[in-house]
Enzyme design. Sequence first.
Site, mmCIF file in Angstrom:
data_model
loop_
_atom_site.group_PDB
_atom_site.id
_atom_site.type_symbol
_atom_site.label_atom_id
_atom_site.label_comp_id
_atom_site.label_asym_id
_atom_site.label_seq_id
_atom_site.Cartn_x
_atom_site.Cartn_y
_atom_site.Cartn_z
ATOM 1 C CD GLN A 88 -2.735 1.344 2.414
ATOM 2 O OE1 GLN A 88 -2.195 1.738 3.438
ATOM 3 N NE2 GLN A 88 -4.024 1.046 2.349
ATOM 4 C CB CYS B 39 -4.143 7.491 6.183
ATOM 5 S SG CYS B 39 -3.217 8.021 7.641
HETATM 6 C C1 LIG Z 1 -2.515 0.660 14.278
HETATM 7 C C2 LIG Z 1 -3.287 0.809 13.000
HETATM 8 C C3 LIG Z 1 -2.642 1.210 11.853
HETATM 9 C C4 LIG Z 1 -3.347 1.348 10.645
HETATM 10 N N1 LIG Z 1 -2.671 1.674 9.516
HETATM 11 C C5 LIG Z 1 -3.313 1.645 8.324
HETATM 12 C C6 LIG Z 1 -2.596 1.812 7.117
HETATM 13 O O1 LIG Z 1 -1.366 1.975 7.097
HETATM 14 N N2 LIG Z 1 -3.307 1.795 5.946
HETATM 15 C C7 LIG Z 1 -4.678 1.608 5.925
HETATM 16 O O2 LIG Z 1 -5.274 1.595 4.853
HETATM 17 N N3 LIG Z 1 -5.371 1.427 7.055
HETATM 18 C C8 LIG Z 1 -4.726 1.424 8.243
HETATM 19 N N4 LIG Z 1 -5.424 1.167 9.386
HETATM 20 C C9 LIG Z 1 -6.863 0.864 9.304
HETATM 21 C C10 LIG Z 1 -7.080 -0.659 9.231
HETATM 22 O O3 LIG Z 1 -6.545 -1.196 8.039
HETATM 23 C C11 LIG Z 1 -8.575 -1.014 9.316
HETATM 24 O O4 LIG Z 1 -9.263 -0.512 8.204
HETATM 25 C C12 LIG Z 1 -9.220 -0.482 10.600
HETATM 26 O O5 LIG Z 1 -8.380 -0.679 11.719
HETATM 27 C C13 LIG Z 1 -10.563 -1.151 10.875
HETATM 28 O O6 LIG Z 1 -10.414 -2.542 10.926
HETATM 29 P P1 LIG Z 1 -10.247 -3.400 12.312
HETATM 30 O O7 LIG Z 1 -11.413 -3.040 13.194
HETATM 31 O O8 LIG Z 1 -10.252 -4.832 11.830
HETATM 32 O O9 LIG Z 1 -8.947 -3.010 12.929
HETATM 33 C C14 LIG Z 1 -4.738 1.074 10.604
HETATM 34 C C15 LIG Z 1 -5.382 0.691 11.779
HETATM 35 C C16 LIG Z 1 -4.684 0.541 12.960
HETATM 36 C C17 LIG Z 1 -5.422 0.090 14.195
#
Ligand SMILES: Cc1cc2nc3c(=O)[nH]c(=O)nc-3n(C[C@H](O)[C@H](O)[C@H](O)COP(=O)(O)O)c2cc1C
Length: 344
Positions: A84, A114
Amino acid sequence: MTTTPDSVLRPLRIGPVQLRTNLVLSPMSGVTDSAFRRTVQQASEDAVGLLVSEFIAVEGLTRANAKTTAMMRFDATERPISIQIFGADVERMAAAARMVEEAGADIVDINCGCPAPKVVRRGGGAQLMRTPDQLREILRAVRAAVSIPFTVKIRSGWDDSARNALDVARMVEDEGAAMLAVHGRTRVQLYSGLCDWDLIAELRRRASIPVIGSGDIVDPQTALSRLREGYADGLMIGRGAIANPWIFAQTRALARAQAVVAATPAERVQLLSFFRRALDEAKEERAYLGRLRGLGCCLVKGFAGGAAARRALGAARSADEVETVLRQFMLEGRRFDERFAEVA
Ligand SMILES: Cc1cc2nc3c(=O)[nH]c(=O)nc-3n(C[C@H](O)[C@H](O)[C@H](O)COP(=O)(O)O)c2cc1C
């Protein structure tokens, strides 16, 4: 949709790339580096259909910044893999996509979700959902620059008054994206409030490319019900995989009507050692000890005496000590008191 065992957990095609399952490890900055991705693969084997890198700045990549370039590295076993990228400059996005292709990745993903101020202020991440013309230009340039498929990850919108995921999704599809991933929260919501899975389902109904839903898949039961109820073609799992790297394998077991078996104490000890070796092999120094402690803390969750063990892990001064605390707790019945001293 039929609901024969396993049928909701099915292979998925992203353009020419065949995924083993429709379960995807979410991109997570500071988390999903090569060492962590391999650790999830070790725990969940081929139940995880696609690994996605943490987001990587095109500004750093296209200026040959060594640390940024190193973030693109992946092991030969990490297939299929999506890298990404984030940024706002059309030329740099295209050049970075080319670098991703040259690095041998299967897919390049464009970050449009983001929420971090330092990212959106410079026009990248979720800000791209507010500047669709800019996004369109980026997608056209990326499409022209690479022959691997490109995909896009969005949020539901910027805020409640600008929930424009449906419009952005149509444009993204028209511009040739091979898959769309959606975190069902607005930028302003960050990680709070409810994830809008009804919106994800609506996007899926309208799209002719695969739509992957993201948000709050915390356990195998939630994963399976989202798939069974047809909310998305596939799921991304982020924080649920940090807390439980076996979640993909457990979801597959559940889909096959098998019992969901929690990882054994020995498997937990082995997984921590695997993660340490993977960090060492990748020469990964970022937050090394903190990350080992972090995984250790997740691994003791739910065990009697786990809270005190977590404090002991948090106080460990070296990687050896983290491994020792976990081994003693899991395999030797050692318990820790408030001051991290042995009590039994
Ligand atoms: C610590 C952290 C870092 C993240 N970094 C990114 C990232 O670099 N790129 C991205 O598209 N989403 C990022 N996200 C979002 C996650 O990919 C995801 O869409 C979001 O956490 C919701 O999903 P979940 O409830 O399964 O964690 C990040 C989330 C967390 C918690």
